[in-house]
Design a protein around this motif. Structure first.
Motif, PDB file in Angstrom:
ATOM      1  N   LYS A  35       0.817  -1.216   0.000  1.00  0.00           N
ATOM      2  CA  LYS A  35       0.000   0.000   0.000  1.00  0.00           C
ATOM      3  C   LYS A  35       0.849   1.264   0.000  1.00  0.00           C
ATOM      4  O   LYS A  35       0.338   2.351  -0.189  1.00  0.00           O
ATOM      5  N   GLY A  36       2.157   1.105   0.254  1.00  0.00           N
ATOM      6  CA  GLY A  36       3.039   2.266   0.295  1.00  0.00           C
ATOM      7  C   GLY A  36       3.062   2.950   1.650  1.00  0.00           C
ATOM      8  O   GLY A  36       3.492   4.097   1.765  1.00  0.00           O
ATOM      9  N   GLU A  37       2.609   2.261   2.686  1.00  0.00           N
ATOM     10  CA  GLU A  37       2.580   2.838   4.024  1.00  0.00           C
ATOM     11  C   GLU A  37       3.906   2.667   4.757  1.00  0.00           C
ATOM     12  O   GLU A  37       4.159   3.346   5.745  1.00  0.00           O
ATOM     13  N   LEU A  38       4.747   1.736   4.288  1.00  0.00           N
ATOM     14  CA  LEU A  38       6.056   1.520   4.900  1.00  0.00           C
ATOM     15  C   LEU A  38       7.132   2.150   4.032  1.00  0.00           C
ATOM     16  O   LEU A  38       7.031   2.174   2.821  1.00  0.00           O
ATOM     17  N   VAL A  39       8.177   2.640   4.680  1.00  0.00           N
ATOM     18  CA  VAL A  39       9.270   3.286   3.984  1.00  0.00           C
ATOM     19  C   VAL A  39      10.502   2.405   4.113  1.00  0.00           C
ATOM     20  O   VAL A  39      10.801   1.902   5.197  1.00  0.00           O
ATOM     21  N   ASP A  40      11.229   2.244   3.007  1.00  0.00           N
ATOM     22  CA  ASP A  40      12.471   1.487   3.027  1.00  0.00           C
ATOM     23  C   ASP A  40      13.518   2.291   3.790  1.00  0.00           C
ATOM     24  O   ASP A  40      13.799   3.444   3.455  1.00  0.00           O
ATOM     25  N   ARG A  41      14.091   1.684   4.814  1.00  0.00           N
ATOM     26  CA  ARG A  41      15.022   2.393   5.688  1.00  0.00           C
ATOM     27  C   ARG A  41      16.267   2.855   4.930  1.00  0.00           C
ATOM     28  O   ARG A  41      16.725   3.985   5.115  1.00  0.00           O
ATOM     29  N   ALA A  42      16.832   2.024   4.078  1.00  0.00           N
ATOM     30  CA  ALA A  42      18.039   2.395   3.337  1.00  0.00           C
ATOM     31  C   ALA A  42      17.770   3.570   2.401  1.00  0.00           C
ATOM     32  O   ALA A  42      18.572   4.514   2.327  1.00  0.00           O
ATOM     33  N   ARG A  43      16.638   3.542   1.716  1.00  0.00           N
ATOM     34  CA  ARG A  43      16.297   4.648   0.804  1.00  0.00           C
ATOM     35  C   ARG A  43      16.063   5.944   1.569  1.00  0.00           C
ATOM     36  O   ARG A  43      16.497   7.006   1.144  1.00  0.00           O
ATOM     37  N   SER A  44      15.355   5.851   2.702  1.00  0.00           N
ATOM     38  CA  SER A  44      15.088   7.069   3.469  1.00  0.00           C
ATOM     39  C   SER A  44      16.372   7.631   4.065  1.00  0.00           C
ATOM     40  O   SER A  44      16.559   8.854   4.103  1.00  0.00           O
ATOM     41  N   THR A  45      17.289   6.765   4.522  1.00  0.00           N
ATOM     42  CA  THR A  45      18.564   7.237   5.058  1.00  0.00           C
ATOM     43  C   THR A  45      19.370   7.930   3.961  1.00  0.00           C
ATOM     44  O   THR A  45      19.956   8.993   4.188  1.00  0.00           O
ATOM     45  N   ALA A  46      19.399   7.352   2.769  1.00  0.00           N
ATOM     46  CA  ALA A  46      20.123   7.968   1.654  1.00  0.00           C
ATOM     47  C   ALA A  46      19.504   9.309   1.282  1.00  0.00           C
ATOM     48  O   ALA A  46      20.224  10.280   0.998  1.00  0.00           O
ATOM     49  N   LEU A  47      18.186   9.392   1.295  1.00  0.00           N
ATOM     50  CA  LEU A  47      17.505  10.643   0.967  1.00  0.00           C
ATOM     51  C   LEU A  47      17.823  11.724   1.996  1.00  0.00           C
ATOM     52  O   LEU A  47      18.137  12.869   1.634  1.00  0.00           O
ATOM     53  N   VAL A  48      17.766  11.384   3.265  1.00  0.00           N
ATOM     54  CA  VAL A  48      18.080  12.368   4.318  1.00  0.00           C
ATOM     55  C   VAL A  48      19.532  12.822   4.199  1.00  0.00           C
ATOM     56  O   VAL A  48      19.841  14.008   4.339  1.00  0.00           O
ATOM     57  N   PHE A  49      20.442  11.883   3.920  1.00  0.00           N
ATOM     58  CA  PHE A  49      21.853  12.237   3.764  1.00  0.00           C
ATOM     59  C   PHE A  49      22.030  13.208   2.597  1.00  0.00           C
ATOM     60  O   PHE A  49      22.749  14.208   2.702  1.00  0.00           O
ATOM     61  N   ARG A  50      21.368  12.918   1.473  1.00  0.00           N
ATOM     62  CA  ARG A  50      21.476  13.795   0.295  1.00  0.00           C
ATOM     63  C   ARG A  50      20.919  15.179   0.587  1.00  0.00           C
ATOM     64  O   ARG A  50      21.525  16.200   0.237  1.00  0.00           O
ATOM     65  N   LEU A  51      19.762  15.228   1.265  1.00  0.00           N
ATOM     66  CA  LEU A  51      19.166  16.524   1.595  1.00  0.00           C
ATOM     67  C   LEU A  51      20.045  17.316   2.567  1.00  0.00           C
ATOM     68  O   LEU A  51      20.200  18.542   2.426  1.00  0.00           O
ATOM     69  N   ALA A  52      20.639  16.658   3.537  1.00  0.00           N
ATOM     70  CA  ALA A  52      21.518  17.336   4.490  1.00  0.00           C
ATOM     71  C   ALA A  52      22.764  17.864   3.787  1.00  0.00           C
ATOM     72  O   ALA A  52      23.238  18.971   4.085  1.00  0.00           O
ATOM     73  N   ARG A  53      23.306  17.099   2.835  1.00  0.00           N
ATOM     74  CA  ARG A  53      24.484  17.558   2.092  1.00  0.00           C
ATOM     75  C   ARG A  53      24.138  18.777   1.242  1.00  0.00           C
ATOM     76  O   ARG A  53      24.912  19.735   1.169  1.00  0.00           O
ATOM     77  N   GLU A  54      22.971  18.754   0.599  1.00  0.00           N
ATOM     78  CA  GLU A  54      22.546  19.910  -0.197  1.00  0.00           C
ATOM     79  C   GLU A  54      22.378  21.136   0.692  1.00  0.00           C
ATOM     80  O   GLU A  54      22.753  22.252   0.307  1.00  0.00           O
ATOM     81  N   GLU A  55      21.813  20.959   1.867  1.00  0.00           N
ATOM     82  CA  GLU A  55      21.638  22.067   2.813  1.00  0.00           C
ATOM     83  C   GLU A  55      22.999  22.633   3.235  1.00  0.00           C
ATOM     84  O   GLU A  55      23.203  23.837   3.275  1.00  0.00           O
ATOM     85  N   ARG A  56      23.936  21.723   3.553  1.00  0.00           N
ATOM     86  CA  ARG A  56      25.279  22.163   3.948  1.00  0.00           C
ATOM     87  C   ARG A  56      25.958  22.937   2.825  1.00  0.00           C
ATOM     88  O   ARG A  56      26.528  24.017   3.043  1.00  0.00           O
ATOM     89  N   ASP A  57      25.889  22.397   1.592  1.00  0.00           N
ATOM     90  CA  ASP A  57      26.522  23.074   0.460  1.00  0.00           C
ATOM     91  C   ASP A  57      25.900  24.443   0.214  1.00  0.00           C
ATOM     92  O   ASP A  57      26.605  25.414  -0.120  1.00  0.00           O
TER      93      ASP A  57
END
Length: 185
Positions: free
Chosen positions: A116-138
């Motif tokens: 149903k799409g109610e669960l989030v893949d932990r590895a994908r979400s961790t990678a997404l947060v890391f990418r967003l944090a790097r963009e914010e830092r840059d």
């Protein structure tokens, strides 16, 4: 003095071979004189028999019972406790089957939630947060170069000096943020 093997088999409604097999597998206790105490034997028989197979006549050769690992028993007890069910010292077959069915229901629910799409893949979400944090830092590291000329014009000072001061403060602030470690629960 208890019953003979054949008498217990008649009382139980099974063949004497089935009783002999249960004794050999350790599912039915035998008294020191070789007889069978019906009360003890019935309780042991019920506790160690699969309820789904009690009426089925099996022609398969008798299998030796293998000891169950403590990790498996602990898992059964933990599952039963989580559901508020009694989980005493000795685990019966019915309790193990109940724990197994509970685990299967949990897995089915998780699969449905994933579909149903109610669960989030932990590895994908961790990678997404890391990418967003790097963009914010840059973005923050590039900000002093963009804003220093405007600040220098408003203050009437040299732009390069303002840029160096703002860069130092931004880097110090980002360093403080890097030390923060979120707690996962």
């Amino acid at each position: 003095m208890g019953l003979s093997i054949r008498a217990y088999a008649r009382r139980r409604g099974v063949s004497h071979v089935a009783v002999l097999r249960a004794i050999k597998q350790g599912r039915v206790p035998v008294e020191p004189d070789g007889s069978i105490d019906p009360a003890k034997a019935d309780a042991s028989w019920e506790r160690s028999s699969d309820p789904a197979r009690t009426r089925a006549k099996s022609k398969a050769p008798a299998e030796k019972l293998r000891p169950v690992g403590e990790a498996a028993l602990g898992s059964v007890r933990e599952t039963l406790k989580e559901q508020g069910l009694p989980a005493g010292g000795n685990v019966t077959f019915v309790q193990a089957r109940t724990a197994h069915e509970i685990a299967k229901a949990h897995l089915a629910r998780l699969r449905l939630q994933r579909m149903k799409g109610e669960l989030v893949d932990r590895a994908r979400s961790t990678a997404l947060v890391f990418r967003l944090a790097r963009e914010e830092r840059d973005s923050w590291l590039n900000w002093p170069a963009r804003i220093s000329a405007m600040i220098a014009a408003e203050l009437g000072v040299e732009a390069h000096a303002v840029q160096k001061i703002v860069e130092g403060h931004v880097r110090a602030h980002l360093s403080e943020l890097a030390d923060v470690r979120p707690e996962f629960r």
